[in-house]
Design a protein around this motif. Structure first.
Motif, PDB file in Angstrom:
ATOM      1  N   VAL A 173      -3.528 -71.826  24.434  1.00 28.83           N
ATOM      2  CA  VAL A 173      -3.093 -70.436  24.302  1.00 28.83           C
ATOM      3  C   VAL A 173      -4.319 -69.542  24.206  1.00 28.83           C
ATOM      4  O   VAL A 173      -5.196 -69.760  23.361  1.00 28.83           O
ATOM      5  CB  VAL A 173      -2.195 -70.246  23.066  1.00 28.83           C
ATOM      6  CG1 VAL A 173      -1.772 -68.783  22.937  1.00 28.83           C
ATOM      7  CG2 VAL A 173      -0.967 -71.144  23.161  1.00 28.83           C
ATOM      8  N   VAL A 174      -4.368 -68.552  25.079  1.00 31.43           N
ATOM      9  CA  VAL A 174      -5.462 -67.580  25.096  1.00 31.43           C
ATOM     10  C   VAL A 174      -4.865 -66.221  24.738  1.00 31.43           C
ATOM     11  O   VAL A 174      -4.031 -65.686  25.474  1.00 31.43           O
ATOM     12  CB  VAL A 174      -6.141 -67.527  26.478  1.00 31.43           C
ATOM     13  CG1 VAL A 174      -7.265 -66.501  26.474  1.00 31.43           C
ATOM     14  CG2 VAL A 174      -6.669 -68.907  26.868  1.00 31.43           C
ATOM     15  N   LYS A 175      -5.265 -65.692  23.609  1.00 30.20           N
ATOM     16  CA  LYS A 175      -4.684 -64.440  23.120  1.00 30.20           C
ATOM     17  C   LYS A 175      -5.436 -63.253  23.712  1.00 30.20           C
ATOM     18  O   LYS A 175      -6.633 -63.078  23.481  1.00 30.20           O
ATOM     19  CB  LYS A 175      -4.728 -64.413  21.590  1.00 30.20           C
ATOM     20  CG  LYS A 175      -3.948 -63.266  20.986  1.00 30.20           C
ATOM     21  CD  LYS A 175      -3.555 -63.526  19.536  1.00 30.20           C
ATOM     22  CE  LYS A 175      -4.748 -63.628  18.629  1.00 30.20           C
ATOM     23  NZ  LYS A 175      -4.348 -63.667  17.198  1.00 30.20           N
ATOM     24  N   THR A 176      -4.719 -62.436  24.484  1.00 30.68           N
ATOM     25  CA  THR A 176      -5.341 -61.270  25.110  1.00 30.68           C
ATOM     26  C   THR A 176      -5.064 -59.982  24.344  1.00 30.68           C
ATOM     27  O   THR A 176      -5.671 -58.952  24.638  1.00 30.68           O
ATOM     28  CB  THR A 176      -4.831 -61.099  26.552  1.00 30.68           C
ATOM     29  OG1 THR A 176      -3.422 -60.848  26.529  1.00 30.68           O
ATOM     30  CG2 THR A 176      -5.115 -62.350  27.378  1.00 30.68           C
ATOM     31  N   ASN A 177      -4.138 -60.051  23.394  1.00 31.01           N
ATOM     32  CA  ASN A 177      -3.805 -58.879  22.586  1.00 31.01           C
ATOM     33  C   ASN A 177      -3.166 -59.359  21.292  1.00 31.01           C
ATOM     34  O   ASN A 177      -2.833 -60.535  21.153  1.00 31.01           O
ATOM     35  CB  ASN A 177      -2.855 -57.943  23.346  1.00 31.01           C
ATOM     36  CG  ASN A 177      -3.108 -56.477  23.024  1.00 31.01           C
ATOM     37  OD1 ASN A 177      -3.365 -56.135  21.865  1.00 31.01           O
ATOM     38  ND2 ASN A 177      -3.048 -55.618  24.034  1.00 31.01           N
ATOM     39  N   ASP A 178      -2.989 -58.439  20.357  1.00 24.97           N
ATOM     40  CA  ASP A 178      -2.424 -58.811  19.064  1.00 24.97           C
ATOM     41  C   ASP A 178      -0.963 -59.223  19.205  1.00 24.97           C
ATOM     42  O   ASP A 178      -0.216 -58.676  20.029  1.00 24.97           O
ATOM     43  CB  ASP A 178      -2.529 -57.642  18.082  1.00 24.97           C
ATOM     44  CG  ASP A 178      -3.972 -57.340  17.705  1.00 24.97           C
ATOM     45  OD1 ASP A 178      -4.785 -58.285  17.709  1.00 24.97           O
ATOM     46  OD2 ASP A 178      -4.283 -56.165  17.422  1.00 24.97           O
ATOM     47  N   LEU A 179      -0.566 -60.189  18.375  1.00 22.95           N
ATOM     48  CA  LEU A 179       0.822 -60.637  18.315  1.00 22.95           C
ATOM     49  C   LEU A 179       1.326 -60.497  16.887  1.00 22.95           C
ATOM     50  O   LEU A 179       0.576 -60.714  15.931  1.00 22.95           O
ATOM     51  CB  LEU A 179       0.937 -62.110  18.731  1.00 22.95           C
ATOM     52  CG  LEU A 179       0.653 -62.473  20.186  1.00 22.95           C
ATOM     53  CD1 LEU A 179       0.609 -63.988  20.330  1.00 22.95           C
ATOM     54  CD2 LEU A 179       1.710 -61.885  21.101  1.00 22.95           C
ATOM     55  N   ALA A 180       2.587 -60.158  16.756  1.00 24.00           N
ATOM     56  CA  ALA A 180       3.194 -60.109  15.428  1.00 24.00           C
ATOM     57  C   ALA A 180       3.257 -61.517  14.847  1.00 24.00           C
ATOM     58  O   ALA A 180       3.457 -62.499  15.577  1.00 24.00           O
ATOM     59  CB  ALA A 180       4.592 -59.509  15.513  1.00 24.00           C
ATOM     60  N   ALA A 181       3.071 -61.617  13.543  1.00 23.47           N
ATOM     61  CA  ALA A 181       3.064 -62.932  12.893  1.00 23.47           C
ATOM     62  C   ALA A 181       4.358 -63.691  13.144  1.00 23.47           C
ATOM     63  O   ALA A 181       4.361 -64.918  13.249  1.00 23.47           O
ATOM     64  CB  ALA A 181       2.821 -62.767  11.396  1.00 23.47           C
TER      65      ALA A 181
END
Length: 423
Positions: free
Chosen positions: A87-95
């Protein structure tokens, strides 16, 4: 030959997808990018096939991905087919996002500051690591009484002793027969009291939960004469409390966490073993799903008896339902166990030949039947583990007196299985 990677992303992450794809391709990967070719409602089978054939799946996680039904389908296909997910996070995600709840946020690679070379290199390194390590082999047959557990122990003891293979066992059967085969009652009780069984792995919360940092440390060495001096031969023990996961009483959250934690355990064992052997229960439950979704290869033992092919057909149906795609015979090895058994009434040769011929002529499993068969032998019968408590591997056929034909057959069959399971 290039290794395939499936890249799942939404159009909002197209720039990041281009950078990740280019970096992987530069390092020899063949990247399949999600798009119109696969994301068509009436071609879901093609999408699952593409994911199933990839060695790894890279998911670009963002708010757009969080809202995407297609990303959900691609992640589900990867999980159901035992594919490593990066998983590559490109932006913030809600918990509370489903991506955070389904996958392990602590392993996410952070691309929020842009496609910097250090981060792209980290993705490539993770891809190489995920594609390496030992193969995961599930011993599985929906029909019981086929000698699955004894074969698991003895086949891979032969691989360990004859071919110096590093082997890790996972006892996923609530009857925990593999654990009982190797360990004395006293040792089993001590392990259970220390919470060093698979039950602690599958429980994410409570007093019986094993911390993730301890996953790689709860294995029990089974060849203690060689401890620290050669390839490992070890067991993650089971216990009867695993029955809780065969009943439909656990909430979905517990099952999702158990799924994630089991994958983490398998990954830890793969990193240090040539093969991870999962001894699974002979039925279709949540535990069976864990075995199927993490296995690279499935070994189906059969005995020369009526209904053997029926059991195999049931197995193929269950695996196909879990993985959501058409299966290939090379994903299986069918091993005929207990041939030439003179203790059976009637003509044993007839039973052997009839079962062998029935499977050989089966349209799916015919090419999966191994030419190497395991004969009936007294050395494959269980022995009291108390006699071998100082070194559990001594209970296996390879360490007992006599039975040379069986020992040679076990070594040949184990080698054949590992060849078929190879990528």
């Amino acid at each position: 030959m290039a290794i395939a990677a499936y890249l799942a992303f939404e159009p909002e992450d197209a720039n990041a997808a281009h950078a990740v794809s280019a970096e992987l391709e530069q390092h020899g990967w063949d990247v399949l990018r999600s798009g119109a070719e696969y994301r068509v409602q009436d071609k879901l089978g093609a999408l699952v096939e593409a994911v199933g054939k990839a060695a790894i799946v890279v998911v670009l996680a963002s708010p757009a991905a969080q809202e995407s039904a297609w990303i959900r389908r691609e992640v589900a296909a990867a999980l159901n087919n035992g594919r490593s997910i990066i998983v590559v996070k490109t932006n913030d995600l809600a918990a509370e996002s489903w991506i955070n709840q389904t996958l392990d946020p602590s392993s996410f690679i952070d691309l929020r500051q842009g496609a910097q070379s250090e981060v792209l290199a980290q993705i490539v390194d993770r891809a190489r690591s995920a594609n390496g390590g030992g193969r995961v082999i599930a011993m599985l047959n929906i029909k019981g009484g086929v000698g699955k557990t004894v074969l698991a122990a003895n086949l891979f003891a032969a691989a360990h002793l004859a071919d110096k293979r590093a082997i890790s066992f996972i006892d996923l059967d609530p009857q925990h027969n593999l654990t009982q085969y190797f360990l004395s009652p006293g040792e089993r009780h001590r392990i259970r009291d220390r919470n060093h069984t698979l039950y602690g792995i599958l429980n994410a919360r409570g007093e019986h939960s094993t911390p993730p940092g301890d996953f790689g440390a709860i294995s029990i060495p089974l060849n203690r004469a060689r401890r620290g001096k050669g390839p490992n031969f070890e067991l993650v023990a089971g216990d009867e409390r695993l029955f809780e996961f065969t009943l439909d009483t656990r909430p979905d959250r517990d099952k999702a966490e158990a799924f994630t934690r089991f994958r983490a355990l398998v990954a830890a064992l793969r990193a240090r073993s040539d093969a991870v052997i999962i001894d699974s229960n002979p039925c279709a439950t949540f535990l069976t799903r864990l075995a199927i979704t993490t296995a690279d290869h499935i070994v189906a033992p059969v005995r020369p008896e009526r209904y053997s092919l029926t059991g195999l057909n049931m197995l193929e149906h269950v695996v196909r339902e879990v993985r959501g795609r058409a299966l290939r015979p090379e994903e299986f090895s069918v091993l005929l166990n207990g041939v030439n058994d003179r203790t059976r009434s009637g003509e044993t040769g007839d039973a052997d030949a009839l079962t062998r011929g029935e499977i050989q002529n089966a349209p799916f499993f015919g090419s999966a039947l191994l030419p190497d068969e395991v004969p009936y032998s007294a050395v494959l019968r269980s022995a009291p583990t108390e006699r071998f408590a100082t070194n559990p591997i001594n209970v296996t056929a390879m360490m007992r007196v006599g039975g040379r034909p069986a020992k040679e057959a076990l070594a040949r069959a184990a080698a054949a299985i590992l060849r078929r399971a190879a990528p």
